[in-house]
Each structure stands twice: as structure tokens, then as C-alpha cells.
Design an enzyme around this catalytic site. Structure first.
Site, short mmCIF file in Angstrom:
data_model
loop_
_atom_site.label_atom_id
_atom_site.label_comp_id
_atom_site.label_asym_id
_atom_site.label_seq_id
_atom_site.Cartn_x
_atom_site.Cartn_y
_atom_site.Cartn_z
N ARG A 244 0.82 -1.21 0.00
CA ARG A 244 0.00 0.00 0.00
C ARG A 244 0.85 1.26 0.00
NH1 ARG A 244 -5.38 -1.91 3.41
NH2 ARG A 244 -5.56 -3.88 2.27
N ASP B 80 -17.29 5.74 9.48
CA ASP B 80 -16.00 5.11 9.16
C ASP B 80 -14.94 6.21 9.17
OD1 ASP B 80 -15.29 2.17 7.84
OD2 ASP B 80 -13.81 3.71 7.37
#
Length: 277
Positions: free
Chosen positions: A34, A147
Site C-alpha cells: 500500500r 468510518d
């Protein structure tokens, strides 16, 4: 490119201080992949350069960074036993016990606290609307979906998914709650407005202040607690406990447990915990 031990430790510490998520050596390969995408996007030459960027511009870069490295694995009706419990046990009990408020309606509030791209809160919404549909006008139903990742929240709020994401949902529910696109959009579906109407998507870091007042009849906190250390888990459980209505339910993920906080709840199903009345 090489991810040095010092850079890895710095990134792990930055993630922990920003989100409370604990990364260890088992996550090193995931973090490497990532970070590589981030460095390519930022047109940098090394992990060290990106660490320098975080040191100098951490606040400006934080949202992009967290969105890029957090995990967002979800699906409709994931861990379906939780939705079955709502349908067969909890909603029938609430129908009998709830009384109308000043607006003449019975209040029902659910919080999806790690909602990702929206499949969980939409699954909750479908479950509630189906269980209450014979008496829905007399209910005030709202779902809060939060979130830390603004990108996945935008996806959830839009309510548009690849058609294969709903292939395991029963046909009658597909017809009631999803519209399939036409032409170039034929491989996409959109969530029905009646479902979106009861769900509010908001960005929230669970470690920061919670602006909502509650109380909630049920809180879903599934497959997120495992990323926090024990002290943070305990603190979150205490805050969830305070946010639940008496008799409210806390749903955890399949590999999670309340640890020492179990003494304050009763276990009523597989990873389903009830606050005392």
C-alpha cells in the site's frame, strides 16, 4: 524499494497515533504494497521520502494516508447469523416492548460504527425494513453509518455496486431494494431510495469525540476491534456500553471478544452481547 526497519516503525507509530490501529510484523507485506502505491501517487522515490513528508506535513497528509492503508473488506449480510438474530429475536421483542414517543412513533436507532463501503448498514436497513414492514408507518427508524475512511463513506453514500456484489441476496430482496442499471450501467445496481432514506453516513475516528447522543438499540462494531491494543479495546467497549440503551445489543466480528469487559454484558448469541436492562 526497501522498507527499512526505522521507516516501518515510524509508519506503525504514525498509524497508531492517528487511528489507534496496531500494525506489527505480520502486516509488513500489506503495508509495503500500500505504501508503494502511495509513493507512486505522490511521485516520490523512496519510503524514507514519504516518512519525511509525514513528519513535515502529517496533518495535511493524514486523511489521504489513512484512506490508502486501512482495510475495507466487507459484503452484504456478512456473518449472516447477526441479521438472523435481529429478524427472529430482537425485532419481535422490540415490537412488543417499544412505546410511541411524542411524535407518535416508536424509536429505533442502530449504529454501524465501521461501515466501510456501506454493505453492512444497507444489510441492517434491509433487515429492519423487512421485519417491520407490516407496521412500518408507526416506526421512526434511523441507522448511523460511520468510518474513518472518507473514500469508502462516499461509496456507501452513493449506494452503487457491481451487480455481482448482490448475487447471493435472495431474489425478492434484490427486487425490493436494488435497481439494476441499463446499457453501459447494466453491470451495476443502485440501492433503493427507501433504504438510503433511513441511513446517514458520517466520517468518524472512533478514538476521537463522538458527537452523536444515542442511545442506540444496537451497535455493530465488527472486525475492527482486532486492530486496536487491549487498552484501546477496553476504552471503546466502555464508550459503546454508555452509548447503548438499556437492553441494547453490541455485535462483534467472528474473531473478536469483549475480554475483561464481558462481565458487563450478557452473551445472547455468537458474538452478540446485551447490555443489562
Amino acid at each position: 524499494m526497501r522498507l527499512s526497519d526505522d521507516d516501518f516503525k515510524f509508519i506503525c507509530q504514525f498509524v497508531y497515533e492517528s487511528t489507534g490501529i496496531v500494525l506489527n510484523d505480520s502486516k509488513r507485506e500489506m503495508l509495503y504494497r500500500r505504501l508503494t502505491r502511495i509513493i507512486r501517487d505522490r511521485k516520490l522515490n523512496s519510503f524514507s521520502q514519504y516518512c519525511q513528508l509525514l513528519r513535515k506535513q502529517g496533518e495535511q497528509e493524514k486523511d489521504f494516508f489513512i484512506n490508502a492503508i486501512t482495510t475495507n473488506l466487507t459484503s452484504f449480510f456478512r456473518e449472516n447469523h447477526h441479521f438472523e438474530y435481529l429478524t427472529t429475536e430482537e425485532i419481535p421483542a422490540l415490537i412488543k416492548s417499544k412505546t410511541a414517543g411524542s411524535n407518535g412513533k416508536k424509536r429505533l436507532r442502530v449504529w454501524s460504527s465501521a461501515s466501510s463501503t456501506g454493505e453492512e448498514p444497507y444489510s441492517i436497513g434491509i433487515t429492519l425494513l423487512e421485519a417491520l414492514k407490516n407496521d412500518l408507518p408507526s416506526w421512526d427508524v434511523k441507522i448511523l453509518a460511520t468510518d474513518i475512511d472518507s473514500d469508502v463513506l462516499a461509496k456507501g453514500k452513493a449506494g452503487v455496486y457491481d451487480v455481482n456484489r448482490i448475487e447471493d441476496i435472495p431474489k425478492n430482496l434484490k427486487q425490493s431494494y436494488f435497481f439494476q442499471g441499463c446499457g453501459k450501467s447494466s453491470q451495476s445496481v443502485k440501492v433503493h431510495e427507501k433504504l438510503q432514506r433511513i441511513i446517514t453516513f458520517k466520517q468518524l475516528n472512533l478514538l476521537h469525540d463522538w458527537p452523536m447522543k444515542g442511545p442506540f438499540d444496537a451497535i455493530f462494531c465488527r472486525n475492527v476491534i482486532i486492530y486496536f491494543d487491549k487498552k484501546t479495546q477496553h476504552d471503546l467497549f466502555a464508550r459503546y456500553f454508555d452509548m447503548l440503551a438499556p437492553g441494547g445489543l453490541l455485535f462483534l466480528g467472528h474473531s473478536e471478544n469483549l475480554g475483561n469487559y464481558q462481565q458487563y454484558f450478557s452473551n445472547v448469541g455468537r458474538t452478540i452481547f446485551r447490555k443489562p436492562y
